[in-house]
Scaffold this motif. Structure first.
Motif, PDB file in Angstrom:
ATOM      1  N   ALA A 457     -16.939   0.778  -6.970  1.00 44.37           N
ATOM      2  CA  ALA A 457     -17.224   0.157  -5.839  1.00 44.37           C
ATOM      3  C   ALA A 457     -16.469   1.582  -4.586  1.00 44.37           C
ATOM      4  N   PRO A 458     -16.713   2.009  -4.004  1.00 51.22           N
ATOM      5  CA  PRO A 458     -16.561   3.411  -2.986  1.00 51.22           C
ATOM      6  C   PRO A 458     -16.526   1.570  -1.267  1.00 51.22           C
ATOM      7  N   GLN A 459     -15.237   2.608  -0.909  1.00 56.55           N
ATOM      8  CA  GLN A 459     -14.950   1.157  -0.388  1.00 56.55           C
ATOM      9  C   GLN A 459     -14.894   2.401   1.588  1.00 56.55           C
ATOM     10  N   ASN A 460     -16.106   2.357   1.200  1.00 60.16           N
ATOM     11  CA  ASN A 460     -16.502   2.690   2.913  1.00 60.16           C
ATOM     12  C   ASN A 460     -16.266   1.845   4.100  1.00 60.16           C
ATOM     13  N   GLY A 461     -15.520   3.054   5.135  1.00 57.79           N
ATOM     14  CA  GLY A 461     -15.236   1.291   6.659  1.00 57.79           C
ATOM     15  C   GLY A 461     -14.101   1.291   6.543  1.00 57.79           C
ATOM     16  N   TYR A 462     -13.544   1.643   4.860  1.00 59.34           N
ATOM     17  CA  TYR A 462     -11.795   0.669   4.791  1.00 59.34           C
ATOM     18  C   TYR A 462     -10.869   2.213   4.883  1.00 59.34           C
ATOM     19  N   THR A 463      -9.998   2.406   6.419  1.00 63.35           N
ATOM     20  CA  THR A 463      -9.484   3.582   6.045  1.00 63.35           C
ATOM     21  C   THR A 463      -7.849   3.547   5.999  1.00 63.35           C
ATOM     22  N   SER A 466      -3.063   7.420   7.017  1.00 59.69           N
ATOM     23  CA  SER A 466      -3.981   8.523   7.452  1.00 59.69           C
ATOM     24  C   SER A 466      -5.247   9.187   7.740  1.00 59.69           C
ATOM     25  N   GLY A 467      -5.686   7.881   7.930  1.00 68.78           N
ATOM     26  CA  GLY A 467      -7.173   8.039   8.406  1.00 68.78           C
ATOM     27  C   GLY A 467      -8.082   8.195   7.217  1.00 68.78           C
ATOM     28  N   ASP A 468      -7.883   8.250   5.817  1.00 61.26           N
ATOM     29  CA  ASP A 468      -8.524   9.127   4.531  1.00 61.26           C
ATOM     30  C   ASP A 468      -9.290   7.512   4.160  1.00 61.26           C
ATOM     31  N   MET A 469     -10.043   7.251   3.234  1.00 62.79           N
ATOM     32  CA  MET A 469     -11.084   6.469   3.000  1.00 62.79           C
ATOM     33  C   MET A 469     -10.157   5.755   1.599  1.00 62.79           C
ATOM     34  N   THR A 507      -6.890  -4.779   1.613  1.00 62.96           N
ATOM     35  CA  THR A 507      -6.401  -5.679   3.141  1.00 62.96           C
ATOM     36  C   THR A 507      -5.656  -5.092   3.651  1.00 62.96           C
ATOM     37  N   LEU A 508      -5.916  -5.508   4.617  1.00 64.85           N
ATOM     38  CA  LEU A 508      -5.510  -5.275   6.416  1.00 64.85           C
ATOM     39  C   LEU A 508      -3.916  -5.064   5.679  1.00 64.85           C
ATOM     40  N   ALA A 509      -3.212  -3.939   6.083  1.00 67.38           N
ATOM     41  CA  ALA A 509      -1.913  -3.400   5.961  1.00 67.38           C
ATOM     42  C   ALA A 509      -1.046  -4.346   6.932  1.00 67.38           C
ATOM     43  N   PRO A 510       0.639  -4.416   6.926  1.00 66.68           N
ATOM     44  CA  PRO A 510       1.102  -5.407   7.624  1.00 66.68           C
ATOM     45  C   PRO A 510       1.298  -4.966   9.198  1.00 66.68           C
ATOM     46  N   SER A 512      -1.317  -4.867  10.957  1.00 69.07           N
ATOM     47  CA  SER A 512      -1.951  -3.781  11.059  1.00 69.07           C
ATOM     48  C   SER A 512      -3.687  -4.206  11.985  1.00 69.07           C
ATOM     49  N   THR A 513      -4.582  -4.587  12.510  1.00 74.57           N
ATOM     50  CA  THR A 513      -5.843  -5.144  12.708  1.00 74.57           C
ATOM     51  C   THR A 513      -6.631  -3.615  12.348  1.00 74.57           C
ATOM     52  N   THR A 514      -6.496  -2.525  12.297  1.00 76.77           N
ATOM     53  CA  THR A 514      -7.852  -1.770  11.832  1.00 76.77           C
ATOM     54  C   THR A 514      -6.720  -0.681  10.594  1.00 76.77           C
ATOM     55  N   VAL A 515      -5.859  -0.307  10.196  1.00 73.93           N
ATOM     56  CA  VAL A 515      -5.827  -0.057   8.841  1.00 73.93           C
ATOM     57  C   VAL A 515      -5.848  -1.015   7.751  1.00 73.93           C
ATOM     58  N   TYR A 516      -5.646  -0.338   6.502  1.00 74.22           N
ATOM     59  CA  TYR A 516      -5.772  -1.485   5.318  1.00 74.22           C
ATOM     60  C   TYR A 516      -5.205  -0.500   4.538  1.00 74.22           C
ATOM     61  N   VAL A 517      -4.633  -0.765   3.195  1.00 75.32           N
ATOM     62  CA  VAL A 517      -4.557  -1.182   1.722  1.00 75.32           C
ATOM     63  C   VAL A 517      -5.343  -1.289   1.272  1.00 75.32           C
TER      64      VAL A 517
END
Length: 614
Positions: A457-463, A466-469, A507-510, A512-517
């Motif tokens: 399942a692609p996770q579009n909406g989470y970047t 580096s700004g990549d999906m 999941t949210l990166a440490p 951060s409120t906008t960057v995900y891992v």
């Protein structure tokens, strides 16, 4: 048997009995729709074993199975993209039945979630004349009328048609809100030859909800260190929180066509296509955040904007028997394509508008507002796939079911706000998803089975930073159980044990409120029992019990909705009985749905205090 447990196509292209499908399948038949007075897809899902309905507001829902979202939808077997953001619950008047496959269903759907697949099967034109009409009235001024007309349009019935119409006017148990709902659906079928049939159809559903409402808020109190604590608000359930001018207008239009040719050697070829337009126009004042127990005050926010979806879907396959090594096997080969375009925009009041109201004595007589554009999104998602499925007869009692799909998926997305726009493109090429199962017939009644299936399942909406999906979420399910068919298939029973795992959950990166891992993991396991059909002449029982255990990787910095929406125990039960003798035109029925507790999470709630400034 066909009436109570019809052959299904949600787990295959050729109609199969549930004993022939090595995964759990549930079917809401036309009989059940009528007996339980189901009107919408929400009603059907609320009576499907193992499925829970999460109401996003008073008109939109998300469905969950085995703790995961059901994002795979089919219309007459054609893959389609269900987006709850602009869809209200479909009216069941245009469908003959609803089929639900539990767990990953990527073989015919491609990129999708782990919850399963829902196949909505349209009512088709019949050769014999038939008419059904109903008028109903219910609580809170709920009035509905419905007609269903079908029959041959020429002498031999080679041309036949069907027409369905619905009009509904209703209020709700909470104040202010009323709804007008209408459906018009028609279909034609023509036999060019006894083996070649063309079917075309289309319909439109409109739902206009005046003074619509989102939800009733929770209460909040603040403990030591300002830590919020939440509880249910103790107010009348008739409470309306919003403005008199609140309005949701849903419109769904579809056209479809399929051409089927049946060959002399038992093979069937089919080409099908569907085009749909889904629209939502809404203007909302809504309660934002929790209310404070100290003063019962909550702030109203407002937004206005259109949401649009245009979608084309196509599916072509060939399906039939093959003799090899002295045994007969079954082969399906096919391809499908989906092109979905999405547009939405949100406009917020200008100047700023955020009045405080008392939830125990709310007011709603606010003046109309002026709005200015704030943000929006345009996206185009396309998916291609080729698939094959083999049913290999290894021995008289033993069948191997093995399938696989290669998928190509791409996204073109643009995020817009008042300052400008930002684009994102992403894609996956040749993603392979396998599906394999074994079926062992113990006798003419019982079948043991085991299966393994995967999905992505692609996770579009989470970047990422580096700004990549994010890389896609992947999932796999192992299921094993036993199925039984009694009284010639009029009664089906099944017992299944399953385990579903996913990886790469956003999941949210440490810090951060906008960057995900992509390091989240979930494991759900459980047991499901089902009973459906005719127990004895005139007496039908439909029951299901699901026990589910969810586990979220505690090292991940997220609170999965899996644990919030998935009850540990879920019981669905309905039974109806046709009275004997001179009373046999009457049927009595009763049912109950019982589940253990679920909860609503407020992850990382950092909102302002609910107390207005002095």
């Amino acid at each position: 048997a066909e009436r109570y447990n019809p052959a299904t196509t949600v787990g295959s292209k050729s109609p199969l009995t549930q004993r022939q499908v090595p995964q759990s399948v549930s079917v809401i038949t036309q009989d059940r729709i009528v007996q339980q007075a189901m009107q919408t897809l929400d009603d059907a899902m609320q009576n499907t074993p193992g499925v829970t309905v999460e109401r996003r507001d008073n008109s939109r829902s998300i469905f969950h199975s085995r703790g995961f979202d059901i994002t795979s939808y089919q219309i007459d077997g054609i893959p389609t993209q269900y987006d709850w953001r602009m869809l209200s619950s479909s009216d069941l008047a245009v469908y003959d039945r609803v089929e639900v496959l539990k767990g990953p269903a990527g073989l015919y759907n491609g990129a999708s979630g782990l919850g399963g697949a829902i196949n909505l099967v349209h009512k088709r034109p019949q050769r014999e004349f038939g008419f059904d009409g109903s008028v109903s009235a219910g609580s809170w001024d709920n009035y509905r009328s419905q007609i269903d007309l079908t029959g041959g349009l020429n002498g031999d019935g080679s041309l036949r048609g069907r027409l369905v119409g619905v009009y509904q006017d209703r209020r709700f148990f909470y104040d202010k809100t009323n709804e007008q709902h209408s459906v018009l659906y028609g279909a034609l079928a023509y036999d060019f030859t006894p083996r070649t049939t063309l079917t075309v159809g289309g319909g439109r559903q409109e739902r206009d909800i005046h003074a619509s409402m989102w939800s009733i808020p929770a209460y909040v109190t603040y403990g030591p260190g300002g830590q919020p604590r939440f509880s249910l608000a103790d107010i009348k359930r008739s409470t309306f929180l919003g403005a008199d001018w609140n309005r949701d207008q849903f419109t769904s239009t579809e056209v479809y066509a399929d051409l089927e040719h049946r060959l002399d050697n038992g093979w069937t070829t089919k080409l099908a296509g569907r085009y749909a337009e889904n629209e939502l126009d809404r203007e909302q004042a809504y309660a934002w955040g929790p209310a404070d127990t100290g003063n019962d005050l909550i702030r109203l926010m407002s937004a206005k904007g259109p949401t649009r979806q245009r979608q084309s879907s196509y599916d072509a396959y060939a399906d039939g028997p093959v003799r090899l090594f002295g045994r007969e096997h079954h082969v399906t080969v096919g391809a499908n394509f989906t092109d979905s375009r999405f547009h939405n925009e949100w406009n917020y009041p200008t100047p700023n508008w955020a009045p405080w109201i008392d939830i125990t004595r709310p007011r709603s007589d606010f003046d109309r507002l002026d709005y200015v554009f704030n943000n929006g999104n345009d996206a185009r998602t396309r998916q291609w796939g080729v698939y094959t499925n083999l049913r290999v007869s290894l021995a008289d009692p033993l069948t191997l079911v093995a399938g696989g799909r290669l998928s190509w998926w791409d996204l073109e997305s643009t995020q817009r706000n008042a300052a400008g726009e930002k684009s994102q493109d992403a894609g996956y090429d040749g993603k392979f998803t396998p599906n394999v199962g074994l079926l062992y017939d113990l006798n003419d009644t019982y079948t043991l089975y085991a299966s393994y299936s995967e999905v992505f399942a692609p996770q579009n909406g989470y970047t990422t930073a580096s700004g990549d999906m994010l890389e896609p979420l992947t999932g796999k399910q192992v299921e094993a159980g036993v199925k039984g068919a009694f009284f010639g298939g009029a009664l089906n029973a099944s017992l299944a044990a399953f385990q579903v795992r996913d990886e790469n959950r956003a999941t949210l990166a440490p810090d951060s409120t906008t960057v995900y891992v992509a390091n989240g993991k979930t494991r759900n396991r459980g047991i499901e029992l089902q009973l459906s059909g005719q127990v004895s002449p005139g007496w039908n029982v439909y029951a299901g019990y699901t026990w589910l255990q969810t586990r979220v990787d505690q090292s991940a910095t997220y609170d999965s909705n899996v644990t919030a929406v998935a009850p540990r125990h879920l019981l669905r039960l309905w039974t109806d009985y046709r009275l004997p003798g001179q009373w046999n035109q009457y049927t009595v029925g009763a049912g109950v749905n019982v589940q253990s507790s679920t909860y609503v999470a407020f992850p990382q709630y950092n909102g302002p205090t609910c107390r207005p400034a002095a």
